[in-house]
Design a protein around this motif. Structure first.
Motif, mmCIF file in Angstrom:
data_model
loop_
_atom_site.group_PDB
_atom_site.id
_atom_site.type_symbol
_atom_site.label_atom_id
_atom_site.label_comp_id
_atom_site.label_asym_id
_atom_site.label_seq_id
_atom_site.Cartn_x
_atom_site.Cartn_y
_atom_site.Cartn_z
ATOM 1 N N VAL A 38 69.462 46.238 15.230
ATOM 2 C CA VAL A 38 69.601 47.383 14.318
ATOM 3 C C VAL A 38 71.073 47.670 14.051
ATOM 4 C CG1 VAL A 38 69.173 49.860 14.061
ATOM 5 C CG2 VAL A 38 67.392 48.389 14.995
ATOM 6 N N ILE A 142 63.730 42.663 14.061
ATOM 7 C CA ILE A 142 63.181 43.965 13.703
ATOM 8 C C ILE A 142 62.015 43.869 12.732
ATOM 9 C CG2 ILE A 142 65.461 44.999 13.986
ATOM 10 C CD1 ILE A 142 65.425 45.376 10.906
ATOM 11 N N LEU A 199 64.894 48.030 7.005
ATOM 12 C CA LEU A 199 65.210 48.640 8.293
ATOM 13 C C LEU A 199 64.494 49.972 8.467
ATOM 14 C CD1 LEU A 199 66.875 48.605 10.894
ATOM 15 C CD2 LEU A 199 68.750 49.659 9.624
#
Length: 230
Positions: A38, A142, A199
């Motif tokens: 991240v 992710i 994200l």
């Protein structure tokens, strides 16, 4: 010269990703590794919007007009990629969507780099390859279905990004005399919008806590390789 540089960068990026693959496949469930991924994506998005896109739009249209154009493109890009993510919600669509932002950002960065003005080509090539590999690995870590994806998916993503970046390096090198630098910040901005939506969706579905140490490690790792590639 351009062809050798582009081929070396693509092969180094793919090789680095494959060297990291065993570690990524084992450690992807850990909070620290997830947080570092991240941090890498956040660093790429923030740095690209402020530095590369900010200077690019300001140089092309002036400070105030450039910042206004950047803000409008950022809002419209996030809205567009949000709807595109819904449209590509299938398995194959998610795979394409996850690689799209990385390809756009790396292609725009390749357009901004003039290899004729780089004093230390070896260090620049290693830095660019590491930045590319880290970004692909972070998007893999992710992704929504990371727990189900194998090393083959990671290898396919790395190969696709390496091939597209190689093609963009060659095409830009052939047309380096033309004034095509305005397209570079536009591509980078589009890629940042894609990564922002990607994200955000991943963090909403994630049930793990973010680690401050992991975020800091991701920021510092990205910064170190980015300095090497500058």
């Amino acid at each position: 010269m351009i062809l050798k540089y582009a081929a070396a960068k693509g092969m180094l990026s793919f090789a680095a990703l494959m060297l990291l693959a065993p570690f990524l496949l084992r450690a992807r469930r850990r909070e620290g590794v997830f947080s570092a991924a991240v941090g890498i994506i956040l660093y790429t998005v923030v740095k690209s919007i402020i530095v590369e896109c900010g200077w690019g739009f300001s140089a092309a249209r002036g400070v105030y007009a450039g910042l206004a154009a950047e803000a409008v493109m950022l809002g419209c890009g996030i809205a567009f990629f949000s709807q595109l993510r819904i449209a590509l919600s299938g398995r194959s669509g998610e795979a394409v969507y996850s690689c799209l932002g990385v390809v756009l950002v790396l292609t725009g960065q390749n357009m901004l780099a003039d290899i004729h003005l780089i004093p230390y080509m070896a260090g620049f090539t290693v830095g660019q390859s590491a930045v590319s590999a880290l970004l692909v690995a972070s998007v893999y870590l992710i992704s929504d279905a990371c727990e189900e994806k194998s090393g083959a998916y990671l290898a396919a993503s790395g190969a696709a990004c390496a091939i597209v970046c190689f093609a963009s390096d060659v095409l830009v090198g052939q047309a380096i005399e033309k004034d095509c630098t305005i397209f570079a910040p536009m591509l980078i901005m589009a890629g940042c919008c894609n990564l922002t939506v990607f994200l955000s969706a991943a963090l909403k579905k994630c049930r793990r806590d973010l680690s401050a140490g992991g975020l800091a490690a991701g920021f510092m790792l990205s910064y170190c390789f980015d300095c090497l590639a500058s």
